[in-house]
Design a protein around this motif. Structure first.
Motif, PDB file in Angstrom:
ATOM      1  N   LEU A  16       0.858  -1.190   0.000  1.00 11.15           N
ATOM      2  CA  LEU A  16       0.000   0.000   0.000  1.00 11.15           C
ATOM      3  C   LEU A  16       0.893   1.238   0.000  1.00 11.15           C
ATOM      4  O   LEU A  16       1.602   1.495   0.979  1.00 11.15           O
ATOM      5  CB  LEU A  16      -0.909  -0.001   1.236  1.00 11.15           C
ATOM      6  CG  LEU A  16      -1.710  -1.286   1.489  1.00 11.15           C
ATOM      7  CD1 LEU A  16      -2.436  -1.212   2.826  1.00 11.15           C
ATOM      8  CD2 LEU A  16      -2.712  -1.507   0.369  1.00 11.15           C
ATOM      9  N   ASP A  17       0.868   1.959  -1.097  1.00 10.62           N
ATOM     10  CA  ASP A  17       1.741   3.130  -1.240  1.00 10.62           C
ATOM     11  C   ASP A  17       0.941   4.384  -0.896  1.00 10.62           C
ATOM     12  O   ASP A  17       0.087   4.806  -1.669  1.00 10.62           O
ATOM     13  CB  ASP A  17       2.269   3.181  -2.689  1.00 10.62           C
ATOM     14  CG  ASP A  17       3.404   4.171  -2.854  1.00 10.62           C
ATOM     15  OD1 ASP A  17       3.821   4.768  -1.834  1.00 10.62           O
ATOM     16  OD2 ASP A  17       3.873   4.342  -3.986  1.00 10.62           O
ATOM     17  N   GLU A  18       1.234   4.961   0.238  1.00 10.98           N
ATOM     18  CA  GLU A  18       0.534   6.164   0.724  1.00 10.98           C
ATOM     19  C   GLU A  18      -0.980   5.984   0.613  1.00 10.98           C
ATOM     20  O   GLU A  18      -1.655   6.794  -0.046  1.00 10.98           O
ATOM     21  CB  GLU A  18       0.971   7.400  -0.086  1.00 10.98           C
ATOM     22  CG  GLU A  18       2.472   7.651  -0.125  1.00 10.98           C
ATOM     23  CD  GLU A  18       2.977   8.443   1.078  1.00 10.98           C
ATOM     24  OE1 GLU A  18       2.172   8.719   1.980  1.00 10.98           O
ATOM     25  OE2 GLU A  18       4.183   8.724   1.114  1.00 10.98           O
ATOM     26  N   PRO A  19      -1.550   4.987   1.262  1.00 10.69           N
ATOM     27  CA  PRO A  19      -2.977   4.700   1.040  1.00 10.69           C
ATOM     28  C   PRO A  19      -3.919   5.765   1.590  1.00 10.69           C
ATOM     29  O   PRO A  19      -5.060   5.866   1.148  1.00 10.69           O
ATOM     30  CB  PRO A  19      -3.177   3.366   1.769  1.00 10.69           C
ATOM     31  CG  PRO A  19      -2.122   3.326   2.810  1.00 10.69           C
ATOM     32  CD  PRO A  19      -0.955   4.068   2.244  1.00 10.69           C
ATOM     33  N   SER A  20      -3.462   6.555   2.568  1.00  8.93           N
ATOM     34  CA  SER A  20      -4.368   7.527   3.191  1.00  8.93           C
ATOM     35  C   SER A  20      -4.355   8.884   2.503  1.00  8.93           C
ATOM     36  O   SER A  20      -5.078   9.783   2.909  1.00  8.93           O
ATOM     37  CB  SER A  20      -3.966   7.743   4.657  1.00  8.93           C
ATOM     38  OG  SER A  20      -4.097   6.555   5.346  1.00  8.93           O
ATOM     39  N   GLU A  21      -3.514   9.010   1.501  1.00  8.21           N
ATOM     40  CA  GLU A  21      -3.366  10.295   0.828  1.00  8.21           C
ATOM     41  C   GLU A  21      -4.723  10.814   0.353  1.00  8.21           C
ATOM     42  O   GLU A  21      -5.440  10.137  -0.383  1.00  8.21           O
ATOM     43  CB  GLU A  21      -2.431  10.125  -0.370  1.00  8.21           C
ATOM     44  CG  GLU A  21      -1.949  11.401  -1.011  1.00  8.21           C
ATOM     45  CD  GLU A  21      -1.024  12.189  -0.101  1.00  8.21           C
ATOM     46  OE1 GLU A  21      -0.265  11.576   0.663  1.00  8.21           O
ATOM     47  OE2 GLU A  21      -1.093  13.437  -0.150  1.00  8.21           O
ATOM     48  N   GLY A  22      -5.081  11.995   0.828  1.00  5.71           N
ATOM     49  CA  GLY A  22      -6.312  12.632   0.355  1.00  5.71           C
ATOM     50  C   GLY A  22      -7.586  12.094   0.983  1.00  5.71           C
ATOM     51  O   GLY A  22      -8.676  12.442   0.536  1.00  5.71           O
ATOM     52  N   LEU A  23      -7.479  11.239   1.983  1.00  6.32           N
ATOM     53  CA  LEU A  23      -8.694  10.686   2.593  1.00  6.32           C
ATOM     54  C   LEU A  23      -9.162  11.556   3.759  1.00  6.32           C
ATOM     55  O   LEU A  23      -8.345  12.084   4.516  1.00  6.32           O
ATOM     56  CB  LEU A  23      -8.436   9.277   3.110  1.00  6.32           C
ATOM     57  CG  LEU A  23      -8.416   8.131   2.103  1.00  6.32           C
ATOM     58  CD1 LEU A  23      -8.304   6.803   2.847  1.00  6.32           C
ATOM     59  CD2 LEU A  23      -9.668   8.129   1.242  1.00  6.32           C
ATOM     60  N   ASP A  24     -10.493  11.651   3.924  1.00  4.87           N
ATOM     61  CA  ASP A  24     -11.020  12.344   5.098  1.00  4.87           C
ATOM     62  C   ASP A  24     -10.837  11.422   6.306  1.00  4.87           C
ATOM     63  O   ASP A  24     -10.629  10.213   6.152  1.00  4.87           O
ATOM     64  CB  ASP A  24     -12.492  12.697   4.878  1.00  4.87           C
ATOM     65  CG  ASP A  24     -13.320  11.472   4.604  1.00  4.87           C
ATOM     66  OD1 ASP A  24     -13.602  10.737   5.567  1.00  4.87           O
ATOM     67  OD2 ASP A  24     -13.656  11.218   3.436  1.00  4.87           O
ATOM     68  N   PRO A  25     -10.914  11.975   7.543  1.00  2.00           N
ATOM     69  CA  PRO A  25     -10.642  11.161   8.741  1.00  2.00           C
ATOM     70  C   PRO A  25     -11.510   9.908   8.826  1.00  2.00           C
ATOM     71  O   PRO A  25     -11.039   8.844   9.225  1.00  2.00           O
ATOM     72  CB  PRO A  25     -10.955  12.116   9.889  1.00  2.00           C
ATOM     73  CG  PRO A  25     -10.738  13.468   9.315  1.00  2.00           C
ATOM     74  CD  PRO A  25     -11.133  13.378   7.878  1.00  2.00           C
TER      75      PRO A  25
END
Lengths: 408, 315
Positions: free
Chosen positions: B159-168
């Motif tokens: 998983l490459d930067e999976p949280s990028e741009g995600l809301d909390p």
């Protein structure tokens, strides 16, 4: 059968991207209209016009026993005649027979054919002696072709002048005097090559426009493949068990279908705006098959382009730089000078014939414009298939090596 | 570490792009069934390392082994990768995309369909299963991006930067799913991130990378212990030019473990920092300078990173 999944994916992407699809299909239509009109009045000044001469003149024997063939004489006149105040010959003349002449006229290798009948010399001599015999020189060609119109006009003028000068000369030789008024023994008649009686210049251009549209597919394919590289979806596919064959063959299917659809749509539009389609449904079927071959060649070219470019914009630019000149080279818009590099089975092979689209175009013209059947286009189709297979293999090797392996 | 526990190994891995060295002699072993975090700022070499480790990028030198076998000879399907960018077919639906990848991974049709429906359900995409991807929200696209990496049930999930741009909220869903991958399905998860909290909360072990080099590799708690126990007093002076003078005075205090300057602020690490605040403030006032901002917090991976590199994580 993973290639079917790739083909299905490609087809869905093509059909659902309505804007892109409209661009692919409408852009060539726009060219069909614009180029059709733009090239309609195309002509070149002070350039030799290519004509062919069929001299059937049997000649005649003069009272002094000397034999005379005015057919040869007139052929030489045509070879020598120059533009006024210029060293440029008006005609580039070659000599041939009726069958070859028709083939040359259909390919527009020559603008017109001049046929001198068997009694050419005899009738002129008779007329100079006071007889009433006449001879008819036939100027044969595609009457809808502007090149023919120009050449025919010049030929009629030269023939009239030749007749006047010749009669005076012969009378002087035969009788020592010249008669002011003699019957004019040479008549000229214009004859259309079979099936072209109602042709316009557009009838020659329309198949060229179809090939141009098919060639433009290479740009679209290159941009599409590069987009998949840029967006990373190709990397995702590379991690799967998909093989290069699945990807490339799978992509080939929808794009070839687009090429076939383009042939059909462009032909319908061409007919609506005045194209005289010959040969009926059989020619339509043959044209779609030929279009498919051309489409595969274009997809292969697209793969080659996509093997080298870095992004979609480069793909579009390089694609345009390659496809537009190629469309000129294959003769989509006008005939290029003959550059024969080899002979195969009695057929000359020109430098442009190394491109599969040249043969696609020749086959499309033969079947759509002249209504010729499979036997007449088989030679062109065979070459198109062979060259397309070579191009496809090059595309597969380059794309697999540069795009489907781990990157450097 | 016994060999059977090691699922992936990078040996002397180096990657040069013309004059730029993106990865410099990377050596590491990843254990089966762990969540392994690559932590480092953007441009540190995380994605390049990952690309080489999954066989998408050819190393300039070095090798990658998966279960003892060269990654280039590995049977396809062992690894599932969720890239940093959204790698999706805009004109396909989520269901079509998943079935496509299922087919390309040679899953039996029924198995592919079953797996597709489960992923759509687990990642809350069932309602939009037949909507073209171009019409999905950013969070939905990111979840589909993850689902596409999992359709073939790979042993290793990258998983490459999976949280990028995600809301909390979406981030919480994702984190729970990553934990479930490890705990319920026994997957090995390799995670790259520049978010400290994500690395800290999810990873069993963390490799800290900066400027192409591996700086440390250990568990989050060991990494934090390495720089000392305690709290961090984060202070900003009214005149940052006085930082060095104040820091010299603070370093002389016996109760202080370390003092560093980070982005014109002073970080003071000490056990029971709250109890030592009066002494610290006295020393600052002796320098004739005012404190414009002050906070006390627990030691984090950020502090480990600062200790190792002298800078904060660059965004």
């Amino acid at each position: 059968m993973k290639f079917t999944s790739i083909a299905s994916k490609g087809a869905k992407e093509l059909l659902r991207d309505r804007r892109g699809l409209v661009m692919i299909l409408v852009f060539p239509l726009f060219f069909m209209l614009v180029f059709g009109f733009a090239f309609g009045g195309m002509g070149q000044s002070n350039q030799p016009h290519d004509i062919t001469v069929i001299n059937q003149d049997q000649g005649a024997t003069l009272p002094n026993g000397e034999t005379l063939n005015l057919g040869n004489n007139f052929t030489q006149v045509l070879k020598d005649v120059k533009y006024q105040d210029s060293d440029v010959n008006i005609f580039q003349v070659n000599e041939t027979n009726i069958n070859q002449a028709d083939s040359l006229l259909k390919q527009r290798t020559v603008d017109a054919a001049v046929i001198m009948p068997e009694n050419f010399t005899e009738s002129i001599l008779s007329s100079a002696s006071g007889g009433t015999s006449t001879t008819t020189v036939t100027i044969r060609g595609d009457t809808g072709y502007i090149g023919f119109g120009v050449s025919q006009g010049i030929l009629v003028g030269i023939l009239g002048q030749y007749q006047d000068d010749l009669l005076v000369g012969i009378q002087s030789q035969l009788t020592g005097t010249t008669v002011q008024k003699t019957p004019q023994p040479i008549e000229s008649q214009v004859e259309s090559i079979p099936g072209t009686e109602t042709f316009t210049n557009f009838d020659f251009l329309a198949p060229g426009m179809i090939v141009f549209a098919i060639l433009l597919l290479a740009t679209t394919v290159a941009a599409g493949l590069t987009r998949e590289v840029e967006k990373g979806t190709l990397a995702r596919l590379k991690l799967s068990k998909m093989r290069s064959f699945d990807y490339l063959f799978g992509n080939l299917i929808p794009w070839s279908a687009i090429a076939a659809a383009q042939v059909l749509i462009l032909l319908i539009v061409a007919v609506i705006i005045g194209f005289h389609w010959q040969g009926g449904l059989n020619s339509l079927f043959l044209a779609i098959v030929v279009g498919l071959i051309g489409g595969i060649a274009s997809v292969s070219l697209g793969m080659i382009i996509a093997s080298f470019v870095r992004n979609e914009r480069q793909a579009a630019n390089l694609g345009t730089i390659i496809t537009v000149p190629t469309s000129f080279l294959v003769g989509a818009f006008f005939q290029l000078p003959q550059v024969v590099i080899a002979n195969f089975g009695g057929q000359s092979f020109q430098i442009y014939d190394i491109l599969p689209w040249t043969h696609v175009l020749n086959a499309l013209r033969a079947t759509l414009t002249y209504g010729e059947g499979w036997n007449d286009i088989a030679y062109q189709v065979e070459w198109a298939v062979v060259l397309t297979i070579i191009l496809f293999l090059i595309g597969v090797v380059l794309f697999s090596r540069n795009r489907l392996r781990a990157e450097n | 570490m016994i060999m059977a526990d090691v699922i992936m190994e990078a040996r002397d891995l180096t990657k040069d792009f013309e004059d730029l060295r993106a990865v410099d002699n990377l050596n590491l072993k990843i254990r089966r069934g762990e969540v392994f975090g690559f932590l480092g700022p953007n441009g540190a070499g995380k994605t390049t390392s990952i690309s080489m480790m999954v066989g998408l990028l050819r190393p300039t030198s070095g090798q990658v082994f998966i279960d003892g076998e060269d990654v280039n000879k590995l049977e396809k399907g062992t690894i599932g990768i969720c890239p940093q960018e959204l790698v999706l077919w805009e004109h396909l639906t989520p269901r079509e995309s998943l079935n496509l990848m299922g087919n390309l991974y040679e899953l039996p049709k029924k198995e592919s369909e079953k797996r597709t429906e489960k992923l759509l359900s687990d990642l809350f995409l069932t309602d939009k299963a037949n909507t073209q991807v171009k019409n999905l929200s950013g969070g939905m696209k990111r979840r589909l991006n993850l689902a596409l990496a999992l359709i073939h049930e790979p042993e290793i999930v990258v998983l490459d930067e999976p949280s990028e741009g995600l809301d909390p909220q979406s981030r919480r869903v994702l984190w729970n799913y990553i934990r479930a991958l490890r705990d319920d399905e026994g997957k090995t998860v390799i995670l790259t991130t520049h978010i400290m909290e994500e690395a800290d909360k999810l990873s069993d072990r963390i490799a800290i990378i900066d400027h192409s080099k591996l700086l440390r590799l250990d568990t989050p708690s060991n990494l934090k212990k390495e720089i000392g126990e305690g709290d961090v007093v984060d202070m900003k002076l009214s005149d940052p030019k006085m930082n060095q003078e104040v820091m010299e005075k603070l370093k002389n205090l016996a109760e202080i473990e370390a003092v560093t300057e980070v982005d014109e602020r002073i970080n003071i690490r000490a056990l029971d920092a709250v109890g030592k605040l009066p002494v610290i403030m006295d020393r600052v006032e002796e320098s004739g300078v005012q404190i414009s901002d002050l906070s006390v917090r627990q030691n984090t991976l950020e502090d480990v990173f600062i200790d190792l590199t002298g800078t904060t994580l660059r965004e």
